[in-house]
Enzyme design. Sequence first.
Site, PDB file in Angstrom:
ATOM      1  N   LYS A   1       0.816  -1.215   0.000  1.00  0.00           N
ATOM      2  CA  LYS A   1       0.000   0.000   0.000  1.00  0.00           C
ATOM      3  C   LYS A   1       0.852   1.268   0.000  1.00  0.00           C
ATOM      4  O   LYS A   1       2.060   1.239   0.229  1.00  0.00           O
ATOM      5  CB  LYS A   1      -0.954  -0.014   1.198  1.00  0.00           C
ATOM      6  CG  LYS A   1      -2.110  -0.995   1.017  1.00  0.00           C
ATOM      7  CD  LYS A   1      -3.130  -0.893   2.130  1.00  0.00           C
ATOM      8  CE  LYS A   1      -4.347  -1.783   1.833  1.00  0.00           C
ATOM      9  NZ  LYS A   1      -5.335  -1.762   2.919  1.00  0.00           N
TER      10      LYS A   1
ATOM     11  N   ARG B   1      -3.297 -10.213   5.173  1.00  0.00           N
ATOM     12  CA  ARG B   1      -3.913 -10.216   3.838  1.00  0.00           C
ATOM     13  C   ARG B   1      -2.891  -9.653   2.856  1.00  0.00           C
ATOM     14  O   ARG B   1      -2.503  -8.489   2.958  1.00  0.00           O
ATOM     15  CB  ARG B   1      -5.191  -9.365   3.844  1.00  0.00           C
ATOM     16  CG  ARG B   1      -5.928  -9.339   2.518  1.00  0.00           C
ATOM     17  CD  ARG B   1      -7.204  -8.501   2.613  1.00  0.00           C
ATOM     18  NE  ARG B   1      -7.945  -8.481   1.355  1.00  0.00           N
ATOM     19  CZ  ARG B   1      -7.750  -7.611   0.375  1.00  0.00           C
ATOM     20  NH1 ARG B   1      -6.827  -6.653   0.526  1.00  0.00           N
ATOM     21  NH2 ARG B   1      -8.462  -7.669  -0.739  1.00  0.00           N
TER      22      ARG B   1
END
Length: 291
Positions: free
Chosen positions: A218, A252
């Site tokens: 991210k 995740r």
Amino acid sequence: MKIDSAHPQVMAIVNVTPDSFYAASRTAEAEALERRVRAALDEGASIIDVGGYSSRPGADEVSPEEEWRRVALGVGTVRRIAPDAAVSIDTFRASVVERTVDRFGPVIVNDISAGELDPAMVPTVARYGVPYIAMHMKGDPKTMQSLTEYRRDIVTEVVDYFERRVAELTAAGIARERLVLDPGFGFAKTAEQNYELLAGLHRLCASGLPVLAGLSRKSMIYRVLGTTPAESLAGTVALGWECLRQGAAILRVHDVREAADTVRLFAAFRDGRERSEGVRSRPVQRSNKRI
């Protein structure tokens, strides 16, 4: 169907989308999707997370019918390749949950809105009795990055939010033992707030519910490093270790093998730490032997 939270799990991201923020994760076609699912399972994924609607900041809206088509393609592929594998669907729409469970059987529901974008979601999850991952977010993917103002520090905001939301979810019929909390790294949070949240992750883990950490590749990684999502694997591994250290139950990720290795190494480290602490706490045995 329950999530095993006794040992950290690796959730593999399977994006049946053409526009996810990390280009290498896009598997919109059947062949690429099958390769991705097989590789994720071979590399150690405990859960396959199928998404048909990109939740990246500013993502375009996807119609319910198109999202269902993509999710059905992904879940159908997993069921064909590995019928017993745990599958989650990354959706905030109750209609997608209904159609998935009715066609493929129980799945884990991974909802970025914790049931706040679709009022039918919570009753639907309660009716089916499936595990539910509730994430903290404000707004929706189009608006969330304009909603980063908080009255208090971000950790307190997120912890307090989940205290309220868990009470609401359980009152609505979702069993507490089927709940997983996701602090929502990157969703309605600045880079600085993401790191504050990471530093205080243990406070959310202290709730007693499993916590999912989703920070793979991210912007909180690549913007700090001045790189790109494609160059963010090392940062993902480093922050994944920190999430495990603070008590996260699920990572995740896009990169399954590296995450599975991180989980194995963390388990070995934790065992070594426990042995070391056991040795230090053991009383010193005095000897009468003369030298």
